[in-house]
Each structure stands twice: as structure tokens, then as C-alpha cells.
Write a protein that holds these residues in place. Sequence first.
Motif, PDB file in Angstrom:
ATOM      1  N   ILE A  61       0.818  -1.197   0.000  1.00 58.90           N
ATOM      2  CA  ILE A  61       0.000   0.000   0.000  1.00 58.90           C
ATOM      3  C   ILE A  61       0.856   1.253   0.000  1.00 58.90           C
ATOM      4  CG2 ILE A  61      -0.200   0.038   2.518  1.00 58.90           C
ATOM      5  CD1 ILE A  61      -2.841   1.200  -0.039  1.00 58.90           C
ATOM      6  N   SER A  62       2.025   1.218   0.623  1.00 59.01           N
ATOM      7  CA  SER A  62       2.901   2.387   0.666  1.00 59.01           C
ATOM      8  C   SER A  62       3.519   2.678  -0.694  1.00 59.01           C
ATOM      9  CB  SER A  62       4.025   2.170   1.689  1.00 59.01           C
ATOM     10  OG  SER A  62       4.808   1.055   1.324  1.00 59.01           O
ATOM     11  N   ASN A  63       3.451   1.699  -1.617  1.00 60.05           N
ATOM     12  CA  ASN A  63       4.050   1.882  -2.927  1.00 60.05           C
ATOM     13  C   ASN A  63       3.088   2.484  -3.941  1.00 60.05           C
ATOM     14  OD1 ASN A  63       6.286   0.644  -1.877  1.00 60.05           O
ATOM     15  ND2 ASN A  63       5.830  -1.360  -2.745  1.00 60.05           N
ATOM     16  N   VAL A  64       1.794   2.506  -3.627  1.00 64.21           N
ATOM     17  CA  VAL A  64       0.799   2.897  -4.606  1.00 64.21           C
ATOM     18  C   VAL A  64       1.077   4.280  -5.161  1.00 64.21           C
ATOM     19  CG1 VAL A  64      -1.632   3.441  -4.956  1.00 64.21           C
ATOM     20  CG2 VAL A  64      -0.990   1.399  -3.658  1.00 64.21           C
ATOM     21  N   VAL A  65       1.433   5.222  -4.303  1.00 64.55           N
ATOM     22  CA  VAL A  65       1.648   6.592  -4.740  1.00 64.55           C
ATOM     23  C   VAL A  65       2.915   6.712  -5.570  1.00 64.55           C
ATOM     24  CG1 VAL A  65       2.056   8.952  -3.994  1.00 64.55           C
ATOM     25  CG2 VAL A  65       0.366   7.546  -2.813  1.00 64.55           C
ATOM     26  N   TYR A  66       4.027   6.167  -5.068  1.00 65.54           N
ATOM     27  CA  TYR A  66       5.280   6.455  -5.751  1.00 65.54           C
ATOM     28  C   TYR A  66       5.493   5.593  -6.990  1.00 65.54           C
ATOM     29  CZ  TYR A  66       8.384   2.621  -4.096  1.00 65.54           C
ATOM     30  OH  TYR A  66       9.002   1.421  -3.865  1.00 65.54           O
ATOM     31  N   GLU A  67       4.663   4.572  -7.214  1.00 64.25           N
ATOM     32  CA  GLU A  67       4.726   3.829  -8.459  1.00 64.25           C
ATOM     33  C   GLU A  67       4.103   4.621  -9.602  1.00 64.25           C
ATOM     34  OE1 GLU A  67       3.019  -0.014  -8.311  1.00 64.25           O
ATOM     35  OE2 GLU A  67       4.692  -0.924  -7.270  1.00 64.25           O
ATOM     36  N   ALA A  68       3.268   5.596  -9.279  1.00 64.25           N
ATOM     37  CA  ALA A  68       2.496   6.290 -10.302  1.00 64.25           C
ATOM     38  C   ALA A  68       3.374   7.156 -11.197  1.00 64.25           C
ATOM     39  CB  ALA A  68       1.421   7.142  -9.647  1.00 64.25           C
ATOM     40  N   ASP A  69       4.461   7.693 -10.680  1.00 60.77           N
ATOM     41  CA  ASP A  69       5.287   8.625 -11.434  1.00 60.77           C
ATOM     42  C   ASP A  69       6.666   8.047 -11.697  1.00 60.77           C
ATOM     43  OD1 ASP A  69       3.343  10.705 -11.486  1.00 60.77           O
ATOM     44  OD2 ASP A  69       3.820  11.136  -9.413  1.00 60.77           O
ATOM     45  N   MET A  70       7.155   8.251 -12.917  1.00 62.14           N
ATOM     46  CA  MET A  70       8.516   7.867 -13.268  1.00 62.14           C
ATOM     47  C   MET A  70       9.357   9.127 -13.376  1.00 62.14           C
ATOM     48  SD  MET A  70       7.961   4.881 -16.164  1.00 62.14           S
ATOM     49  CE  MET A  70       6.899   5.874 -17.235  1.00 62.14           C
ATOM     50  N   PRO A  71      10.647   9.033 -13.080  1.00 70.36           N
ATOM     51  CA  PRO A  71      11.520  10.195 -13.305  1.00 70.36           C
ATOM     52  C   PRO A  71      11.636  10.483 -14.798  1.00 70.36           C
ATOM     53  CG  PRO A  71      12.801   8.262 -12.676  1.00 70.36           C
ATOM     54  CD  PRO A  71      11.364   7.893 -12.500  1.00 70.36           C
ATOM     55  N   ASP A  72      12.097  11.673 -15.155  1.00 69.50           N
ATOM     56  CA  ASP A  72      12.222  12.042 -16.572  1.00 69.50           C
ATOM     57  C   ASP A  72      13.154  11.093 -17.318  1.00 69.50           C
ATOM     58  OD1 ASP A  72      10.654  14.126 -15.747  1.00 69.50           O
ATOM     59  OD2 ASP A  72      11.797  15.665 -16.779  1.00 69.50           O
ATOM     60  N   ILE A  73      14.184  10.600 -16.639  1.00 70.65           N
ATOM     61  CA  ILE A  73      15.079   9.578 -17.200  1.00 70.65           C
ATOM     62  C   ILE A  73      14.912   8.316 -16.363  1.00 70.65           C
ATOM     63  CG2 ILE A  73      17.481   8.933 -17.648  1.00 70.65           C
ATOM     64  CD1 ILE A  73      18.079  11.924 -18.026  1.00 70.65           C
ATOM     65  N   VAL A  74      14.618   7.192 -17.017  1.00 72.23           N
ATOM     66  CA  VAL A  74      14.280   5.977 -16.282  1.00 72.23           C
ATOM     67  C   VAL A  74      15.420   4.952 -16.297  1.00 72.23           C
ATOM     68  CG1 VAL A  74      12.517   4.198 -15.944  1.00 72.23           C
ATOM     69  CG2 VAL A  74      11.885   6.379 -16.995  1.00 72.23           C
ATOM     70  N   PHE A  75      16.051   4.771 -17.441  1.00 77.31           N
ATOM     71  CA  PHE A  75      17.169   3.829 -17.539  1.00 77.31           C
ATOM     72  C   PHE A  75      18.304   4.479 -18.322  1.00 77.31           C
ATOM     73  CE2 PHE A  75      13.375   1.086 -17.286  1.00 77.31           C
ATOM     74  CZ  PHE A  75      13.674   0.395 -16.129  1.00 77.31           C
ATOM     75  N   LYS A  76      19.546   4.130 -17.940  1.00 75.36           N
ATOM     76  CA  LYS A  76      20.681   4.686 -18.683  1.00 75.36           C
ATOM     77  C   LYS A  76      21.831   3.685 -18.750  1.00 75.36           C
ATOM     78  CE  LYS A  76      23.119   7.167 -14.958  1.00 75.36           C
ATOM     79  NZ  LYS A  76      23.656   8.482 -14.522  1.00 75.36           N
ATOM     80  N   LYS A  77      22.647   3.877 -19.774  1.00 73.79           N
ATOM     81  CA  LYS A  77      23.820   3.036 -20.014  1.00 73.79           C
ATOM     82  C   LYS A  77      25.038   3.950 -20.071  1.00 73.79           C
ATOM     83  CE  LYS A  77      25.875   0.313 -23.777  1.00 73.79           C
ATOM     84  NZ  LYS A  77      25.659  -0.133 -25.195  1.00 73.79           N
ATOM     85  N   CYS A  78      26.026   3.678 -19.217  1.00 75.66           N
ATOM     86  CA  CYS A  78      27.222   4.512 -19.116  1.00 75.66           C
ATOM     87  C   CYS A  78      28.447   3.720 -19.571  1.00 75.66           C
ATOM     88  CB  CYS A  78      27.422   4.982 -17.674  1.00 75.66           C
ATOM     89  SG  CYS A  78      26.020   5.886 -16.999  1.00 75.66           S
ATOM     90  N   THR A  79      29.135   4.222 -20.580  1.00 77.42           N
ATOM     91  CA  THR A  79      30.308   3.531 -21.124  1.00 77.42           C
ATOM     92  C   THR A  79      31.562   4.381 -20.932  1.00 77.42           C
ATOM     93  OG1 THR A  79      28.953   2.472 -22.831  1.00 77.42           O
ATOM     94  CG2 THR A  79      31.344   2.483 -23.175  1.00 77.42           C
ATOM     95  N   VAL A  80      32.545   3.804 -20.253  1.00 77.11           N
ATOM     96  CA  VAL A  80      33.871   4.421 -20.138  1.00 77.11           C
ATOM     97  C   VAL A  80      34.747   3.745 -21.186  1.00 77.11           C
ATOM     98  CG1 VAL A  80      35.857   4.857 -18.658  1.00 77.11           C
ATOM     99  CG2 VAL A  80      33.546   4.826 -17.672  1.00 77.11           C
ATOM    100  N   CYS A  81      35.134   4.504 -22.196  1.00 78.46           N
ATOM    101  CA  CYS A  81      35.810   3.914 -23.349  1.00 78.46           C
ATOM    102  C   CYS A  81      37.259   3.540 -23.052  1.00 78.46           C
ATOM    103  CB  CYS A  81      35.757   4.883 -24.531  1.00 78.46           C
ATOM    104  SG  CYS A  81      34.088   5.272 -25.068  1.00 78.46           S
ATOM    105  N   ASN A  82      37.659   2.402 -23.583  1.00 78.67           N
ATOM    106  CA  ASN A  82      39.037   1.944 -23.461  1.00 78.67           C
ATOM    107  C   ASN A  82      39.897   2.657 -24.507  1.00 78.67           C
ATOM    108  OD1 ASN A  82      41.400   0.385 -23.095  1.00 78.67           O
ATOM    109  ND2 ASN A  82      40.698  -1.090 -24.628  1.00 78.67           N
ATOM    110  N   ARG A  83      40.965   3.275 -24.051  1.00 78.64           N
ATOM    111  CA  ARG A  83      41.771   4.101 -24.952  1.00 78.64           C
ATOM    112  C   ARG A  83      42.426   3.304 -26.063  1.00 78.64           C
ATOM    113  NH1 ARG A  83      46.734   5.592 -20.810  1.00 78.64           N
ATOM    114  NH2 ARG A  83      47.453   3.458 -20.421  1.00 78.64           N
ATOM    115  N   TYR A  84      42.576   1.981 -25.877  1.00 79.86           N
ATOM    116  CA  TYR A  84      43.208   1.163 -26.906  1.00 79.86           C
ATOM    117  C   TYR A  84      42.232   0.786 -28.022  1.00 79.86           C
ATOM    118  CZ  TYR A  84      46.849   0.760 -23.378  1.00 79.86           C
ATOM    119  OH  TYR A  84      47.822   1.043 -22.433  1.00 79.86           O
ATOM    120  N   GLU A  85      40.959   0.958 -27.765  1.00 79.14           N
ATOM    121  CA  GLU A  85      39.952   0.589 -28.761  1.00 79.14           C
ATOM    122  C   GLU A  85      39.377   1.787 -29.500  1.00 79.14           C
ATOM    123  OE1 GLU A  85      37.081  -2.660 -27.748  1.00 79.14           O
ATOM    124  OE2 GLU A  85      37.799  -2.283 -25.720  1.00 79.14           O
TER     125      GLU A  85
END
Length: 203
Positions: free
Chosen positions: A35-59
Amino acid sequence: MKTIFFAIITILALVMIGCSNAVSEPDMSDVGSDISNVVYEADMPDIVFKKCTVCNRYEHDFDDDESSEQGRYMLTFLDKNGNYYFSDYSEIFLLSNEELIETLRSGDERITKSSVSRDVDELRENYKKLLKVADNKEYELVYPEALPDVEADRITWYGLYFDKDGHLSSLPIHKNERLTGINANDDRANEIYEWYSSAAKTQ
């Protein structure tokens, strides 16, 4: 005397009719602790999922200078409307989640909107799944005993969510280090990663 008697009967009848038409309270017994989740499940943040890549300098071909603005990092993310965005600017990559959302809202040209998108209903279902993963006190990414001795990009996938206090939080749902996929000990996180990357793999 009869008049008083009939008046009392009439009043009792009206009270009974009123009670029979009263709206009953909803039965919340099957909701349980969620029941405590009902309210905060209703809204998603503006960004929901992200992928962060730190590039290898040799590639990759980029300037080794630490002040280099482009090429060292790659950020891909999915907004609450199902749109994918990407940026290879270091300053964008290094922003906090709150700062990244504000930068997206501002229309910063260093963030590019992709032609790839996802169904919003699917997105919401995966967000709800993320909230359940975040509630798992035993949750973690499971590393193998040893990783290959190779140079490669380091990639982390995150889910962003509002916690029960309304604060923006993030949770790693998958990693790739030294060409090795690091899965979670919760299948729901692994399912989210597969869903996200199935469309984002072209980015």
C-alpha cells in the motif's frame, strides 16, 4: 398518540433506507504491505534507464588529454516517454542524475535524440519491476571469481527511480567489465537489462 407512533415508524424507515444506500469502505486487505508503494509507483523520473560507457583508450581514437570534451565516455538513456537519447560529451556523462535531467529539459544540443524508442506501457512495467528490485535487501551484482586480463570498455546499466520518500535514486542492473557480463542475483533486474538493451544495442 397514533400520530406520534406513525411519526416514529416513518423516521426509523428513513434511517434504514439511508443506511442501506451508504457507500461501503473499500476492502484493502489484499493490498498488504505494498500500500505504501501505490503513490510512488504512479510517477517515473524524466530519465528511467541509462547506459554509461567508459571507453578503453586502446579501442577508440580519442585525445588522451583529460580535458578532452568528446570521445572518452558514451551515455545512452531512456526517458519516461520511451525515447532514447545519447551523448559522447564528457561534461554530460559526468553530470549527476538530477543535473542530467535538468540538462535534458533545457534542450542542450550536446544530447541527441535517437530514432529508437520503446512502448511506454512496457517502460512502465519495467519501472515497476525496478521498484521491486530496489526493495530486495539481498540485491547485488554477482562477479565471477576472476575476470579476463584484457583491456576493454567498462559499461554499467542503471535504473533510476523515486524511492518511498520521493528522492531520486539509481540502481546498477548490469555491468560489462573486461568483456564479461555481470548479471544480478535477481532475475527481474536481468530481465530489465535484456529489455533495455534489445533496442538500445544499436546505440
